[in-house]
Design an enzyme around this catalytic site. Sequence first.
Site, short mmCIF file in Angstrom:
data_model
loop_
_atom_site.label_atom_id
_atom_site.label_comp_id
_atom_site.label_asym_id
_atom_site.label_seq_id
_atom_site.Cartn_x
_atom_site.Cartn_y
_atom_site.Cartn_z
N HIS A 142 0.85 -1.20 0.00
CA HIS A 142 0.00 0.00 0.00
C HIS A 142 0.88 1.24 0.00
O HIS A 142 2.08 1.17 0.30
CB HIS A 142 -0.89 0.05 1.25
CG HIS A 142 -2.07 -0.87 1.19
ND1 HIS A 142 -2.00 -2.19 1.57
CD2 HIS A 142 -3.35 -0.67 0.79
CE1 HIS A 142 -3.19 -2.76 1.42
NE2 HIS A 142 -4.03 -1.86 0.94
N LYS A 146 -0.64 4.55 4.64
CA LYS A 146 -1.45 3.54 5.34
C LYS A 146 -0.68 3.08 6.58
O LYS A 146 0.46 2.64 6.49
CB LYS A 146 -1.76 2.35 4.43
CG LYS A 146 -2.67 1.34 5.10
CD LYS A 146 -3.19 0.30 4.15
CE LYS A 146 -4.00 -0.77 4.82
NZ LYS A 146 -5.26 -0.29 5.41
#
Length: 234
Positions: A142, A146
């Site tokens: 990600h 995140k």
Amino acid sequence: MDDAIRLLLVGYGRMGKLIDALAAEYNCEIVGRLSSTTASDEGALGRDRWPNVDVVVDFTTAHAFLQNAPRLFELGAPLVVGTTGWQQEGERIRSLAQRTGTPVVAAANFSVGVTIFESLVEGAGRMFAAREDYGAWIHEAHHRAKRDAPSGTALVLESALRRGGYTAPIDVASTRAGSIPGTHTVGFDALSETITLTHTTRDRATFARGALLAARWVRGRQGWFGMRDVLGIE
Ligand code: NAD
């Protein structure tokens, strides 16, 4: 076309705004938009304030959801909740829903593709359960903003393999860098071959679309549901 349904959005950040932008495509009308400032006003989540809401959609923060939950469950409308990170309080929330007779669709990932992917992974778990010569892994990547790792979806995929009957160790790893869109790979490796199953989220609209599908679906039902129920996947 079916009647329009009226949604109250609790949380008007990235997800709330996307749901707002796509609502008309799903014949949904947004009748209220609450954020951290407006939700704390006296009566902002009162039943009298929202007499004509068909479904409440919550994309806030774990803390906000747990704090607002008693009032959300008194609104007298089904709830679609996409907020993540409150699952350790899941039992309490489920019993609140049951006590107030509130139908709920809760999912850590509302993407239709991920829901189908989870089912495929469960099937893979079933087929690889007896194949001790194949080792399994899960990798997720990600963007750098995140915070949680592994992602909730990686944990869901791990459970899907276990539900399928796969009992050998599963190596789970995460990468956070740049602007990588959410990517989940489930792999199996043996002496002479490798299988990889990969899902990539190209944009967050997929979550908003799934939440809107769930909002249309939950009206008139009773119980606690996930995205698999919405899609009719066993
Ligand atoms: P965001 O930070 O952009 O927006 C959060 C919103 O919640 C803001 O509008 C904020 O004002 C509001 N808020 C905070 N406290 C509140 C309170 N007490 N009452 C009402 N509103 C309050 O976040 P986001 O990217 O929109 O994500 C929201 C949540 O959804 C996160 O938990 C995220 O992990 C989750 N998420 C789930 C899915 C899924 O498919 N289930 C997909 C994306 C994000």
